[in-house]
Design a protein around this motif. Structure first.
Motif, PDB file in Angstrom:
ATOM      1  N   LEU A  56       0.848  -1.266   0.132  1.00  0.00           N
ATOM      2  CA  LEU A  56       0.105   0.046   0.212  1.00  0.00           C
ATOM      3  C   LEU A  56       0.772   1.118  -0.041  1.00  0.00           C
ATOM      4  O   LEU A  56       2.078   1.129   0.640  1.00  0.00           O
ATOM      5  CB  LEU A  56      -1.006   0.065   1.523  1.00  0.00           C
ATOM      6  N   HIS A  57       0.352   2.183  -0.453  1.00  0.00           N
ATOM      7  CA  HIS A  57       1.108   3.524  -0.446  1.00  0.00           C
ATOM      8  C   HIS A  57       1.077   4.028   0.994  1.00  0.00           C
ATOM      9  O   HIS A  57       0.049   4.003   1.818  1.00  0.00           O
ATOM     10  CB  HIS A  57       0.322   4.626  -1.343  1.00  0.00           C
ATOM     11  N   ILE A  58       2.208   4.619   1.398  1.00  0.00           N
ATOM     12  CA  ILE A  58       2.331   5.167   2.861  1.00  0.00           C
ATOM     13  C   ILE A  58       3.032   6.484   2.855  1.00  0.00           C
ATOM     14  O   ILE A  58       3.802   6.863   1.831  1.00  0.00           O
ATOM     15  CB  ILE A  58       2.903   4.136   3.546  1.00  0.00           C
ATOM     16  N   LYS A  59       2.512   7.464   3.499  1.00  0.00           N
ATOM     17  CA  LYS A  59       2.949   8.677   3.864  1.00  0.00           C
ATOM     18  C   LYS A  59       3.926   8.873   5.079  1.00  0.00           C
ATOM     19  O   LYS A  59       3.758   8.500   6.070  1.00  0.00           O
ATOM     20  CB  LYS A  59       1.803   9.553   3.930  1.00  0.00           C
ATOM     21  N   LEU A  60       5.372   8.821   4.675  1.00  0.00           N
ATOM     22  CA  LEU A  60       6.494   9.044   5.930  1.00  0.00           C
ATOM     23  C   LEU A  60       6.723  10.518   6.197  1.00  0.00           C
ATOM     24  O   LEU A  60       6.826  11.397   5.057  1.00  0.00           O
ATOM     25  CB  LEU A  60       7.673   8.379   5.640  1.00  0.00           C
ATOM     26  N   GLU A  61       6.748  10.835   7.486  1.00  0.00           N
ATOM     27  CA  GLU A  61       7.556  12.055   7.668  1.00  0.00           C
ATOM     28  C   GLU A  61       8.716  11.825   8.161  1.00  0.00           C
ATOM     29  O   GLU A  61       9.052  10.829   9.167  1.00  0.00           O
ATOM     30  CB  GLU A  61       6.848  12.843   8.672  1.00  0.00           C
ATOM     31  N   VAL A  62       9.954  12.384   7.472  1.00  0.00           N
ATOM     32  CA  VAL A  62      11.340  12.056   8.081  1.00  0.00           C
ATOM     33  C   VAL A  62      11.941  13.307   8.367  1.00  0.00           C
ATOM     34  O   VAL A  62      11.908  14.098   7.659  1.00  0.00           O
ATOM     35  CB  VAL A  62      11.801  11.313   6.646  1.00  0.00           C
ATOM     36  N   TYR A  63      12.962  12.976   9.173  1.00  0.00           N
ATOM     37  CA  TYR A  63      13.963  14.068   9.894  1.00  0.00           C
ATOM     38  C   TYR A  63      14.877  13.883   8.969  1.00  0.00           C
ATOM     39  O   TYR A  63      15.845  12.963   9.210  1.00  0.00           O
ATOM     40  CB  TYR A  63      14.043  14.137  11.282  1.00  0.00           C
ATOM     41  N   GLU A  64      15.088  14.889   8.123  1.00  0.00           N
ATOM     42  CA  GLU A  64      16.556  14.886   7.288  1.00  0.00           C
ATOM     43  C   GLU A  64      16.923  16.449   6.891  1.00  0.00           C
ATOM     44  O   GLU A  64      16.251  17.240   6.933  1.00  0.00           O
ATOM     45  CB  GLU A  64      16.365  14.019   6.195  1.00  0.00           C
ATOM     46  N   ASP A  65      18.282  16.715   7.087  1.00  0.00           N
ATOM     47  CA  ASP A  65      18.790  17.901   6.931  1.00  0.00           C
ATOM     48  C   ASP A  65      18.167  18.874   7.585  1.00  0.00           C
ATOM     49  O   ASP A  65      17.801  20.217   7.156  1.00  0.00           O
ATOM     50  CB  ASP A  65      18.556  18.371   5.163  1.00  0.00           C
ATOM     51  N   TYR A  66      18.152  18.690   8.839  1.00  0.00           N
ATOM     52  CA  TYR A  66      17.505  19.559  10.010  1.00  0.00           C
ATOM     53  C   TYR A  66      16.231  20.066   9.624  1.00  0.00           C
ATOM     54  O   TYR A  66      15.647  20.990  10.157  1.00  0.00           O
ATOM     55  CB  TYR A  66      18.351  20.790  10.151  1.00  0.00           C
ATOM     56  N   LYS A  67      15.249  19.343   9.080  1.00  0.00           N
ATOM     57  CA  LYS A  67      13.803  19.688   8.838  1.00  0.00           C
ATOM     58  C   LYS A  67      13.213  18.218   8.685  1.00  0.00           C
ATOM     59  O   LYS A  67      13.754  17.116   8.167  1.00  0.00           O
ATOM     60  CB  LYS A  67      13.748  20.675   7.658  1.00  0.00           C
ATOM     61  N   ILE A  68      11.879  18.383   8.759  1.00  0.00           N
ATOM     62  CA  ILE A  68      10.887  17.184   8.510  1.00  0.00           C
ATOM     63  C   ILE A  68      10.569  17.235   7.033  1.00  0.00           C
ATOM     64  O   ILE A  68      10.141  18.367   6.470  1.00  0.00           O
ATOM     65  CB  ILE A  68       9.755  17.565   9.424  1.00  0.00           C
ATOM     66  N   THR A  69      10.589  16.154   6.443  1.00  0.00           N
ATOM     67  CA  THR A  69      10.463  16.228   4.937  1.00  0.00           C
ATOM     68  C   THR A  69       9.219  15.035   4.695  1.00  0.00           C
ATOM     69  O   THR A  69       9.642  13.952   5.544  1.00  0.00           O
ATOM     70  CB  THR A  69      11.646  15.704   4.024  1.00  0.00           C
ATOM     71  N   GLN A  70       8.255  15.049   3.845  1.00  0.00           N
ATOM     72  CA  GLN A  70       7.357  13.967   3.766  1.00  0.00           C
ATOM     73  C   GLN A  70       7.775  13.380   2.420  1.00  0.00           C
ATOM     74  O   GLN A  70       8.012  13.950   1.524  1.00  0.00           O
ATOM     75  CB  GLN A  70       5.980  14.650   3.704  1.00  0.00           C
ATOM     76  N   TRP A  71       7.474  11.966   2.528  1.00  0.00           N
ATOM     77  CA  TRP A  71       7.746  11.103   1.348  1.00  0.00           C
ATOM     78  C   TRP A  71       6.532  10.356   1.263  1.00  0.00           C
ATOM     79  O   TRP A  71       6.087   9.549   2.145  1.00  0.00           O
ATOM     80  CB  TRP A  71       8.747  10.230   1.499  1.00  0.00           C
ATOM     81  N   THR A  72       6.066  10.091   0.082  1.00  0.00           N
ATOM     82  CA  THR A  72       4.938   9.115  -0.233  1.00  0.00           C
ATOM     83  C   THR A  72       5.220   7.877  -1.269  1.00  0.00           C
ATOM     84  O   THR A  72       5.646   8.347  -2.378  1.00  0.00           O
ATOM     85  CB  THR A  72       3.721   9.878  -0.573  1.00  0.00           C
ATOM     86  N   GLY A  73       4.851   6.812  -1.130  1.00  0.00           N
ATOM     87  CA  GLY A  73       5.278   5.730  -1.840  1.00  0.00           C
ATOM     88  C   GLY A  73       5.120   4.436  -1.418  1.00  0.00           C
ATOM     89  O   GLY A  73       4.252   4.202  -0.487  1.00  0.00           O
ATOM     90  N   ILE A  74       5.518   3.457  -1.946  1.00  0.00           N
ATOM     91  CA  ILE A  74       5.492   2.066  -1.740  1.00  0.00           C
ATOM     92  C   ILE A  74       6.731   1.466  -1.180  1.00  0.00           C
ATOM     93  O   ILE A  74       7.835   1.754  -1.745  1.00  0.00           O
ATOM     94  CB  ILE A  74       4.886   1.062  -3.038  1.00  0.00           C
ATOM     95  N   ILE A  75       6.638   0.871  -0.084  1.00  0.00           N
ATOM     96  CA  ILE A  75       8.085   0.350   0.643  1.00  0.00           C
ATOM     97  C   ILE A  75       8.411  -0.992  -0.305  1.00  0.00           C
ATOM     98  O   ILE A  75       7.721  -1.787  -0.388  1.00  0.00           O
ATOM     99  CB  ILE A  75       7.970   0.000   1.830  1.00  0.00           C
ATOM    100  N   LYS A  76       9.391  -1.045  -0.816  1.00  0.00           N
ATOM    101  CA  LYS A  76      10.168  -1.933  -1.664  1.00  0.00           C
ATOM    102  C   LYS A  76      10.805  -3.187  -0.797  1.00  0.00           C
ATOM    103  O   LYS A  76      10.711  -4.320  -1.044  1.00  0.00           O
ATOM    104  CB  LYS A  76      10.649  -1.847  -2.730  1.00  0.00           C
ATOM    105  N   SER A  77      11.558  -2.614   0.077  1.00  0.00           N
ATOM    106  CA  SER A  77      12.279  -3.408   0.981  1.00  0.00           C
ATOM    107  C   SER A  77      12.537  -2.926   2.358  1.00  0.00           C
ATOM    108  O   SER A  77      12.554  -1.543   2.549  1.00  0.00           O
ATOM    109  CB  SER A  77      13.764  -4.138   0.335  1.00  0.00           C
ATOM    110  N   ILE A  78      12.743  -3.732   3.433  1.00  0.00           N
ATOM    111  CA  ILE A  78      12.956  -3.345   4.709  1.00  0.00           C
ATOM    112  C   ILE A  78      14.255  -4.101   5.460  1.00  0.00           C
ATOM    113  O   ILE A  78      14.287  -5.269   5.278  1.00  0.00           O
ATOM    114  CB  ILE A  78      11.931  -3.402   5.652  1.00  0.00           C
ATOM    115  N   ASN A  79      15.150  -3.415   6.001  1.00  0.00           N
ATOM    116  CA  ASN A  79      16.409  -4.004   6.730  1.00  0.00           C
ATOM    117  C   ASN A  79      16.455  -3.511   7.943  1.00  0.00           C
ATOM    118  O   ASN A  79      15.646  -2.514   8.516  1.00  0.00           O
ATOM    119  CB  ASN A  79      17.559  -4.327   5.664  1.00  0.00           C
ATOM    120  N   THR A  80      17.409  -3.685   8.879  1.00  0.00           N
ATOM    121  CA  THR A  80      17.586  -3.318  10.005  1.00  0.00           C
ATOM    122  C   THR A  80      17.785  -1.826  10.275  1.00  0.00           C
ATOM    123  O   THR A  80      17.338  -1.191  11.292  1.00  0.00           O
ATOM    124  CB  THR A  80      18.463  -4.123  11.127  1.00  0.00           C
ATOM    125  N   ASN A  81      18.392  -1.334   9.263  1.00  0.00           N
ATOM    126  CA  ASN A  81      18.909   0.089   9.310  1.00  0.00           C
ATOM    127  C   ASN A  81      18.050   0.852   8.562  1.00  0.00           C
ATOM    128  O   ASN A  81      17.765   2.330   8.636  1.00  0.00           O
ATOM    129  CB  ASN A  81      20.141   0.279   9.161  1.00  0.00           C
TER     130      ASN A  81
END
Length: 110
Positions: A56-81
């Protein structure tokens, strides 16, 4: 009800040099990401797992470059990091510890 004016009440007692230094400090040291509670981490994990397992499409809020950025898409893979998110234009590698929130993107399906 008492309303606190924050730092404004002290501004009249500060020298202009101090105010300038405070402005510079805020620019150089932006807001840090907030610490997530145990409950928020569980909800984050549930949303990511559901989005990954059901593609499913997911909306993520990610802290990067000293600000919160939103990304929307499909998760293709997950590992520990990190997780790999495929958006319309790019494939993005996102460190898991920088994710601040995740929710299934209901707007995409409307």
């Amino acid at each position: 009800m008492i309303q606190d004016r924050g730092n404004i009440k002290w501004a009249s007692m500060m020298l202009p040099e101090h105010l300038e230094l405070l402005r510079e400090y805020k620019q150089e040291h932006p807001e840090q990401p907030r610490e997530l509670t145990e409950w928020e981490l569980e909800e984050l994990q549930k949303a990511i797992d559901q989005a990954f397992n059901q593609q499913l499409h997911i909306k993520l809020e990610v802290y990067e470059d000293y600000k919160i950025t939103q990304w929307t898409g499909i998760i293709k893979s997950i590992n520990t990091n990190e997780l790999i998110l495929e958006t319309l234009l790019i494939t993005k590698s996102i460190p898991i510890q920088s994710i601040q929130s995740a929710q299934l993107d209901a707007d995409y399906y409307d």
